[in-house]
Design a protein around this motif. Structure first.
Motif, mmCIF file in Angstrom:
data_model
loop_
_atom_site.group_PDB
_atom_site.id
_atom_site.type_symbol
_atom_site.label_atom_id
_atom_site.label_comp_id
_atom_site.label_asym_id
_atom_site.label_seq_id
_atom_site.Cartn_x
_atom_site.Cartn_y
_atom_site.Cartn_z
ATOM 1 N N TYR A 65 9.278 53.992 11.263
ATOM 2 C CA TYR A 65 9.161 55.435 11.030
ATOM 3 C C TYR A 65 9.710 56.217 12.218
ATOM 4 N N SER B 48 11.319 54.285 0.706
ATOM 5 C CA SER B 48 11.062 54.640 2.109
ATOM 6 C C SER B 48 11.227 56.139 2.328
ATOM 7 N N ALA C 82 8.066 57.879 1.130
ATOM 8 C CA ALA C 82 6.981 57.701 2.091
ATOM 9 C C ALA C 82 7.204 58.565 3.333
ATOM 10 N N ARG C 83 8.435 58.605 3.836
ATOM 11 C CA ARG C 83 8.727 59.410 5.022
ATOM 12 C C ARG C 83 8.485 60.891 4.753
ATOM 13 N N TYR D 272 4.056 52.160 6.613
ATOM 14 C CA TYR D 272 5.507 52.372 6.527
ATOM 15 C C TYR D 272 6.239 51.297 7.323
ATOM 16 N N PHE E 102 5.476 50.891 1.310
ATOM 17 C CA PHE E 102 5.774 52.304 1.135
ATOM 18 C C PHE E 102 4.827 53.004 0.153
ATOM 19 N N ALA F 25 1.807 53.676 2.163
ATOM 20 C CA ALA F 25 2.126 54.708 3.145
ATOM 21 C C ALA F 25 2.102 56.089 2.498
#
Length: 256
Positions: free
Chosen positions: A124, A159, A162-163, A193, A198, A201
């Motif tokens: 991350y 991803s 999740a970010r 993460y 994910f 996360a």
């Protein structure tokens, strides 16, 4: 240790550090189309223009490298008037192009095109990056000097989701002025993460955002209560003052 010995040690350390740093070529570079981020598998392209080619050497080799997959490089050499001297195409992760003043080359234009590679290690912070293009000047004998490097954040759909959730949760926590419970949950989101979990996360991040919003709501409610109490106290003081002055006025009347 004496100051003289200490100074010598510092100088020696600086010399080692200086030797470890690769020299940077004086070639000027401009670029177009370099993205800030790319999803894995998406086609990416960028164009680089190199000028001031002979500040250090009259002949050398331009080397380009990339982490893109399915790569095609198109290299054009132009003279001072902008006329094309030569054009070459290369496939693969790298290429080498000879550059010489004797060829009347005044500018080199390189287009790189390929697909964003898979992410080898998800992190991350710092965000995952790949080398879109790394260019260097190579002299006869193999001495290499860096010219310029472009790095691009890459991601998968999962991803990226999740970010985005983590970033949204962090913003909510900042707006709330911080909250221990929400921050702990956000740490769980970041850890998930980094473990490529994910879905977890995203869930942790959404929970952290809700906790931060609840904390902010509670703070707002408490502030309103405090404002209300303060207002009541002010009213009570005013009423008390009015009654006090009235009672003093009645006393004066009776004395009169």
């Amino acid at each position: 240790m004496s100051w003289s010995r200490c100074s010598k040690a510092v100088v020696a350390a600086l010399l080692v550090l200086t030797a470890a740093v690769a020299p940077v070529a004086a070639v000027s570079t401009s670029s177009e189309g370099v993205p800030q981020e790319a999803q894995v598998g998406d086609e990416v392209s960028a164009t680089y223009t190199f000028t001031d080619l002979y500040t250090d050497y009259e002949s050398w080799t331009l080397r380009g490298e990339t982490n893109l997959t399915g790569v095609t490089w198109t290299v054009r050499e132009l003279d001072q008037a902008g006329n094309q001297v030569s054009q070459q195409s290369y496939d693969g992760g790298s290429f080498n192009e000879s550059v010489a003043l004797s060829d009347d080359t005044a500018r080199v234009v390189v287009e790189v095109r390929g697909s964003a590679p898979e992410v080898e290690n998800f992190t991350y912070d710092p965000a995952e990056e790949f080398v879109l293009a790394d260019f260097s000047l190579v002299r006869d004998g193999g001495t290499q000097q860096s010219i310029t490097t472009s790095r691009v954040h890459h991601y998968t759909e999962a991803s990226n989701e999740a970010r985005t959730a983590i970033e949204s949760a962090q913003a909510a926590i900042d707006n709330a002025g911080g909250d221990d419970e929400a921050e702990a949950t956000l740490e769980d989101a970041v850890e998930a993460y980094n473990n490529e979990e994910f879905g977890s996360a995203t869930t942790f991040a959404e929970n952290a955002e809700q906790q931060a919003q609840q904390a902010e709501s509670t703070q707002s409610r408490n502030q309103l209560i405090l404002y209300g109490v303060a207002a009541l106290l002010v009213v009570a003081v005013l009423v008390g003052a009015v009654l006090y002055w009235r009672s003093r006025g009645d006393s004066y009347d009776k004395l009169g």
